[in-house]
Design a protein around this motif. Structure first.
Motif, PDB file in Angstrom:
ATOM      1  N   SER A   1       0.755  -1.321  -0.092  1.00  0.00           N
ATOM      2  CA  SER A   1      -0.011  -0.079  -0.032  1.00  0.00           C
ATOM      3  C   SER A   1       0.876   1.300   0.017  1.00  0.00           C
TER       4      SER A   1
ATOM      5  N   ASN B   1      -1.069  -8.613  -9.291  1.00  0.00           N
ATOM      6  CA  ASN B   1      -1.843  -7.591 -10.137  1.00  0.00           C
ATOM      7  C   ASN B   1      -3.345  -7.445  -9.902  1.00  0.00           C
ATOM      8  N   ASN B   2      -3.621  -7.566  -8.705  1.00  0.00           N
ATOM      9  CA  ASN B   2      -5.153  -7.534  -8.430  1.00  0.00           C
ATOM     10  C   ASN B   2      -5.821  -6.156  -8.915  1.00  0.00           C
ATOM     11  N   ASP B   3      -5.434  -5.186  -9.371  1.00  0.00           N
ATOM     12  CA  ASP B   3      -5.959  -3.918  -9.734  1.00  0.00           C
ATOM     13  C   ASP B   3      -5.850  -3.875 -11.313  1.00  0.00           C
ATOM     14  N   ARG B   4      -5.716  -4.689 -11.921  1.00  0.00           N
ATOM     15  CA  ARG B   4      -5.375  -4.575 -13.559  1.00  0.00           C
ATOM     16  C   ARG B   4      -5.846  -6.015 -14.266  1.00  0.00           C
TER      17      ARG B   4
ATOM     18  N   ARG C   1      -9.335  -8.815  -5.051  1.00  0.00           N
ATOM     19  CA  ARG C   1     -10.279  -8.318  -6.086  1.00  0.00           C
ATOM     20  C   ARG C   1     -10.380  -6.882  -5.897  1.00  0.00           C
ATOM     21  N   VAL C   2     -10.399  -6.018  -6.765  1.00  0.00           N
ATOM     22  CA  VAL C   2     -10.327  -4.471  -6.703  1.00  0.00           C
ATOM     23  C   VAL C   2     -11.275  -3.980  -8.036  1.00  0.00           C
ATOM     24  N   THR C   3     -12.011  -2.782  -7.792  1.00  0.00           N
ATOM     25  CA  THR C   3     -12.867  -2.470  -8.761  1.00  0.00           C
ATOM     26  C   THR C   3     -12.284  -1.034  -8.690  1.00  0.00           C
ATOM     27  N   ASN C   4     -12.082  -0.451  -9.738  1.00  0.00           N
ATOM     28  CA  ASN C   4     -11.382   0.886 -10.000  1.00  0.00           C
ATOM     29  C   ASN C   4     -11.972   1.189 -11.269  1.00  0.00           C
TER      30      ASN C   4
ATOM     31  N   ASN D   1     -11.482  -5.957 -11.535  1.00  0.00           N
ATOM     32  CA  ASN D   1     -10.130  -6.892 -11.791  1.00  0.00           C
ATOM     33  C   ASN D   1      -9.795  -8.001 -10.601  1.00  0.00           C
TER      34      ASN D   1
END
Length: 596
Positions: free
Chosen positions: A186, A515-518, A540-543, A548
């Motif tokens: 982070s 690479n959880n953000d893409r 898992r990431v939502t951006n 993703n």
């Protein structure tokens, strides 16, 4: 005279006539007396035999209680000294096949045979005693100790067998120390974040911004098994189908979830196993160096594991073998800590670059280290170490140029998104890269990172067990292609959906999807086993680019209630619990003789 004679004769006749009546009465009296005597004797016999039976029943039940007391007493010794599993009487019949030594302080409960001792049950006034025999032959491979405890009261003896298993991280499907993203990922440097629990004063999320990068369970997350966090858990629209506990000492009623600074909470939580409750904080070991010690030939290890050096690829084969590529490895078992010499057993694969060797392009194929472990270390810095290489010395086929481009065994992929090759895929790091189908029981541990590079599946879900222990992060490898030449214009390089059958543990960092953000949504990450980490890993990431990473499908392996992967790490303050308890044929007579 005639009248007098007649009267005398009549009197005599009457007397003779009365004698038989008096004799019959006597017989009646005697008969009644005998009946009464018989009744009294019978009553006394019944009373005495009833008393003996009652005493016998009491002793019989007491002997079982004494056997249980023996199990409890042995548990208390383990609680005071978690190395007590080493001690016992190697001559005891039940201990055949075990590796036991006599303790420095004599323990009468280790008695065996007619001349052996018995330990008194506390508070039993010396009337109840027990002795026990230890079987630690499966301890290193499954984490289970077996004990046969025999209780004695009077002339009665009874025996039980108990399986004792150390309480540990694998008692939970999900375990964390801190419910924040790993500061190494982070970038948060606030000292109040890294090692402070939310319930102990860590700054709360403010509005939509998390000061310390708190991570929440979100919509679609389903957790099928027991959960524990030392921290306060933040949950937003997720479902928990097992017991949930937290180290939060005030975790009752409305205090069980993490809120933001305004006191608001997420909604939609479902706790089918009951609302979270408090449970003591569980401390992680600082290091997994003890596992590296299991590859030493001079440390009293009955069957040492295998030591590999530098980046090491492991492909598990369904036929009970594994293919290992490890170019930097020289000695695969060592002597000393730090190591001063070593050996190259064939069971670990032969070093070098010849066909079928560890440094060859195809690697070495060897049997899985069943009921054992392998450890991957970084290239040693001490010149006395048999695996030492100077800063300018390279394995055959590698050089400074190849080292700058990757780790020499295929990572990173072409155009893979990597923030820093030196950090992610250092060519001298103790990193393991593992995938495949396991047939056997084994633990893999690393000095540095551990990458799961594909599905890991058990060939036999009832028999096979895998442990993965990383000192640093344990990565769910998820390469994403960036730049020119990417297929389809870019995105993830692996197929959707992943499955991992294993117990996973990261001591210093996290278990996280790379690479959880893409790369877009990649389906479902299925974990069958357990997951433990210092910091919360993001899956898992939502951006702005969309959704993703993976949604979660985590299910606890119920076998972990009773067994553990070989030599798997346990918490700092280890406790043991009884996972199985059954009565068996009595082992000893009251005189102490072994019953065949």
């Amino acid at each position: 005279m005639g009248g007098a004679v007649r009267r005398a004769w009549l009197w005599r006749t009457e007397q003779l006539a009365q004698k038989p009546e008096r004799g019959a009465a006597l017989l009646v009296v005697i008969g009644i007396g005998l009946v009464l005597l018989t009744l009294v004797a019978t009553a006394m016999t019944f009373s005495v035999s009833g008393s003996l039976k009652a005493t016998g029943d009491q002793n019989w039940n007491g002997a079982m209680a004494a056997a249980y007391a023996g199990v409890d007493e042995y548990e208390s010794r383990l609680a005071n000294d978690n190395t007590y599993y080493r001690f016992g009487n190697p001559a005891a019949a039940f201990s055949s096949g075990s590796t036991l030594i006599a303790p420095i302080e004599a323990n009468p409960a280790f008695g065996a045979g007619a001349t052996g001792g018995w330990a008194s049950v506390a508070g039993g006034d010396g009337t109840a005693s027990f002795r026990y025999e230890v079987d630690n032959s499966a301890y290193s491979s499954s984490g289970v100790l077996r004990i046969r405890s025999t209780g004695r009261v009077g002339t009665k003896t009874r025996s039980v067998v108990a399986n004792l298993k150390q309480a540990g991280f694998i008692d939970f499907l999900y375990f964390t120390m801190y419910e924040i993203q790993d500061p190494a990922q982070s970038g948060v440097t606030n000292p109040s974040c890294a090692d402070t629990y939310a319930w102990a004063g860590r700054p709360a999320p403010s509005g939509g911004w998390s000061v310390c990068s708190d991570v929440a369970f979100g919509g679609g997350d389903v957790v099928n098994g027991p959960v524990h966090s030392n921290d306060t858990i933040r949950v937003c629209d997720a479902t928990f189908n097992g017991k949930v506990t937290t180290g939060n000492p005030g975790a009752v009623g409305a205090n069980y979830l993490r809120r933001n600074s305004a006191g608001s909470n997420c909604g939609g939580q479902v706790f089918n196993g009951g609302l979270p409750t408090n449970s003591p904080v569980i401390a992680m070991p600082a290091t997994n160096a003890s596992l590296r010690g299991e590859t030493r030939t001079d440390a009293g290890v009955a069957e040492p594991g295998c030591l590999y050096t530098g980046p090491t690829s492991i492909v598990l084969n369904s036929n009970g073998t594994m293919t290992i590529r490890s170019p930097w490895s020289r000695a695969t078992r060592v002597v000393g800590e730090p190591a001063t010499s070593g050996s190259m057993p064939a069971a670990c694969g032969m070093p070098g670059t010849g066909t079928g060797a560890l440094g060859s392009s195809g690697g070495a194929t060897v049997p899985v280290l069943d009921a054992n472990l392998l450890f991957v270390q970084s290239v040693p810095l001490l010149t006395a170490d048999p695996n030492f290489r100077s800063a300018t010395t390279w394995p055959t086929g590698q050089s400074a140029a190849t080292c700058a481009a990757g780790n020499g065994i295929g990572f990173p992929r072409s155009n893979e998104n990597v923030a820093s090759i030196a950090t992610s895929y250092g060519c001298r790091h103790g990193d393991a890269f593992i995938k495949g189908t396991l047939a056997g029981t084994m633990t893999v541990a690393t000095d540095n990172f551990l990458y799961v590079t594909g599905n890991i599946i058990y060939a036999d879900t009832a028999a096979d067990v895998l442990g993965l222990v990383a000192q640093n992060a344990l990565w769910i490898w998820n390469p994403v292609c960036t730049g020119w030449g990417c297929p389809g214009g870019g995105g993830a390089l692996l197929p959707d959906n992943r499955r991992i059958d294993a117990a996973m543990l990261s001591l210093d960092h996290t278990v996280q999807v790379q690479n959880n953000d893409r790369g877009g949504s990649q389906g479902v990450l299925t974990i069958n086993g357990s997951l433990a980490q210092k910091y919360r890993g993001i899956v898992r990431v939502t951006n702005s680019s969309g959704v993703n990473g993976y949604s979660k499908n985590y299910t606890y392996d119920p076998r972990f209630r009773y067994i553990a992967p070989p030599k798997y790490l346990s918490p700092v303050a280890a406790t043991y619990g009884v996972s199985l308890l059954v009565e068996v044929t009595t082992a000893f007579t009251a005189a102490g003789a072994l019953i065949p």
